[in-house]
Write an enzyme that holds these catalytic residues in place. Structure first.
Site, short mmCIF file in Angstrom:
data_model
loop_
_atom_site.label_atom_id
_atom_site.label_comp_id
_atom_site.label_asym_id
_atom_site.label_seq_id
_atom_site.Cartn_x
_atom_site.Cartn_y
_atom_site.Cartn_z
N HIS A 14 0.86 -1.19 0.00
CA HIS A 14 0.00 0.00 0.00
C HIS A 14 0.89 1.24 0.00
O HIS A 14 1.40 1.66 1.03
CB HIS A 14 -0.92 -0.03 1.24
CG HIS A 14 -1.88 1.12 1.32
ND1 HIS A 14 -3.04 1.06 2.07
CD2 HIS A 14 -1.87 2.36 0.76
CE1 HIS A 14 -3.69 2.21 1.99
NE2 HIS A 14 -2.99 3.03 1.19
N HIS A 16 1.37 4.99 -2.34
CA HIS A 16 1.02 5.90 -3.43
C HIS A 16 2.30 6.56 -3.93
O HIS A 16 2.98 7.22 -3.15
CB HIS A 16 0.05 6.97 -2.95
CG HIS A 16 -1.20 6.42 -2.34
ND1 HIS A 16 -2.37 6.28 -3.05
CD2 HIS A 16 -1.46 5.93 -1.10
CE1 HIS A 16 -3.30 5.75 -2.28
NE2 HIS A 16 -2.77 5.52 -1.09
N HIS A 194 -9.47 1.41 -1.17
CA HIS A 194 -9.41 1.95 0.19
C HIS A 194 -10.82 1.85 0.77
O HIS A 194 -11.80 2.24 0.10
CB HIS A 194 -9.02 3.43 0.18
CG HIS A 194 -7.57 3.70 -0.08
ND1 HIS A 194 -6.91 3.22 -1.17
CD2 HIS A 194 -6.66 4.42 0.63
CE1 HIS A 194 -5.65 3.63 -1.12
NE2 HIS A 194 -5.46 4.36 -0.04
N GLU A 197 -11.09 3.68 6.17
CA GLU A 197 -10.03 4.55 6.73
C GLU A 197 -10.73 5.63 7.55
O GLU A 197 -10.56 5.73 8.75
CB GLU A 197 -9.20 5.14 5.59
CG GLU A 197 -8.07 6.06 6.06
CD GLU A 197 -7.34 6.74 4.89
OE1 GLU A 197 -7.91 6.83 3.77
OE2 GLU A 197 -6.20 7.23 5.11
N ASP A 275 1.99 3.94 2.96
CA ASP A 275 0.95 4.81 2.37
C ASP A 275 1.56 5.98 1.60
O ASP A 275 1.68 5.93 0.38
CB ASP A 275 -0.03 5.28 3.46
CG ASP A 275 -1.40 5.67 2.93
OD1 ASP A 275 -1.65 5.51 1.72
OD2 ASP A 275 -2.24 6.14 3.73
N ASP A 276 1.93 7.03 2.31
CA ASP A 276 2.53 8.23 1.70
C ASP A 276 3.74 8.65 2.54
O ASP A 276 3.68 9.64 3.28
CB ASP A 276 1.51 9.36 1.65
CG ASP A 276 0.26 8.97 0.89
OD1 ASP A 276 0.30 8.97 -0.34
OD2 ASP A 276 -0.76 8.65 1.55
N1 ADE Z 1 -4.36 9.05 -1.51
C1 ADE Z 1 -3.12 9.01 -1.02
N2 ADE Z 1 -3.11 8.57 0.23
C2 ADE Z 1 -4.39 8.29 0.56
C3 ADE Z 1 -5.05 7.79 1.72
N3 ADE Z 1 -4.39 7.47 2.83
N4 ADE Z 1 -6.39 7.65 1.68
C4 ADE Z 1 -7.06 7.97 0.58
N5 ADE Z 1 -6.50 8.43 -0.52
C5 ADE Z 1 -5.17 8.59 -0.55
ZN ZN Z 2 -3.58 4.90 0.71
#
Ligand code: ADE
Ligand code: ZN
Length: 335
Positions: A14, A16, A194, A197, A275-276
């Site tokens: 996971h 991005h 997703h 969350e 994630d990011d």
């Molecule tokens: N795009 C990038 N990170 C995300 C996240 N945690 N939830 C939803 N969209 C995303």
């Molecule tokens: Zn994500």
């Protein structure tokens, strides 16, 4: 324990690619593309990374992605992430990209996919990190826009393994994308999304029953509904959990409140992911280190999480087996 986490072979499921955009690289690419960004230093950018919720983050994340123009920009972004994988003993990465973030700014689909794909090919060759791509639809946009993206992707189908669904969850339920998911599966893509969350358990139900997803990104709020938890276990669907993301976006107040261990104890299949990472204060190994400390995870727990990362990857049986054998050899020597 930190050396164990560093050394253990693992996969990231996971991630991005736009969320790996480190401030320094953002400055460098903005400069060479002669684009001005509303920050004067790396420090200023880092100070802006303070989020109250998912939307707060997304606003800054889409702004950052706005400096990516040329194929080389997408290549550099992706290769830079894959170099970090090699350093963390991440053997395999499943990388999400958001085409609409770029095509809506007039960047061609082929510019995005070629840059990312070529970096993946070179990383396999130079760094022995394997990867595959997940094309994510932006759920705050209408379903027709996702259909357009699906259409644009078809000439590059062989470079894309799966589709995802990301961006603003609340108010954009999975059912909004029923038809485009059906069409995408027909085209050969594996459906992922997703869910749970910020959205409630009913969004996770929709993702399972209407989109028929094969893996849940996040899934935290599944725990609101015992019957849902049992259904996820019954269908053998994994959750790609992101501890530092959950803390940064205030999905959990503190890591010690994180449900990861509870999920494992319930028998859910869980993986750890970043994630990011450029926005949430840590790469994958830092996620492992911090969640291990917060929840007092054992080496066996870490091994189980790493094992899940290979077992629930979208890889063929033989490649999975190769990685799992490597993992077991490491664990036998270091437990
Ligand atoms: N795009 C990038 N990170 C995300 C996240 N945690 N939830 C939803 N969209 C995303
Ligand atoms: Zn994500």
């Amino acid at each position: 324990m930190e050396a164990f986490i560093q050394g253990i072979p693992k996969a990231e499921l996971h991630l991005h690619i736009e969320g790996t955009f480190e401030p320094q690289l953002m400055f460098d690419i903005a400069k060479r593309n002669r684009i001005s960004i509303p920050f004067n230093s790396v420090k200023e950018i880092e100070l802006a990374y303070n989020f109250d919720c998912l939307q707060d983050f997304l606003d800054i994340y889409y702004q950052g992605a706005g400096v990516l123009i040329h194929e080389q920009d997408f290549y550099d972004l992706t290769y830079s992430y894959l170099e970090k994988c090699a350093k963390q003993n991440i053997r395999h990465a499943e990388i999400m990209f958001d085409p609409q973030t770029h095509t809506d700014r007039g960047i061609e689909f082929k510019t995005v996919i070629n840059g990312i794909h070529n970096a993946c090919v070179d990383a396999m060759k130079n760094l022995q990190v394997s990867s595959l791509l997940i094309m994510s639809y932006l759920r705050h946009l209408p379903q027709e826009a996702a259909f357009k993206t699906l259409e644009q992707s078809l000439p590059f189908k062989k470079h894309i393994a799966a589709i995802g669904l990301d961006s603003s969850e609340k108010g954009n339920p999975p059912s909004k994308f029923k038809d485009v998911f059906q069409a995408s599966v027909k085209a050969g893509y594996i459906p992922l999304a997703h869910a749970g969350e910020e959205g409630d358990a009913d969004y996770v139900w929709e993702a399972l029953d209407i989109l028929e997803i094969k893996r849940i990104d996040h899934g935290n709020n599944s725990l609101q509904d015992d019957a849902l938890v049992q259904e996820i276990i019954k269908r053998n669907i994994a959750l790609t959990v992101c501890p530092l993301s959950n803390k940064a976006l205030q999905v959990v107040p503190e890591l010690r409140n994180h449900p990861l261990k509870k999920m494992m104890d319930l028998g859910m299949k869980v993986t750890v992911n970043s994630d990011d990472p450029a926005y949430f204060g840590g790469q994958l190994n830092q996620n492992f280190i911090e969640i291990q400390k917060a929840l007092s995870l054992t080496k066996k727990d870490i091994y189980e999480l790493a094992k899940n990362s290979f077992e629930y990857a979208l890889l063929d049986k033989n490649t999975k087996l190769k990685y799992l054998n490597e993992l077991d050899a490491f664990y036998a020597k270091n437990k």
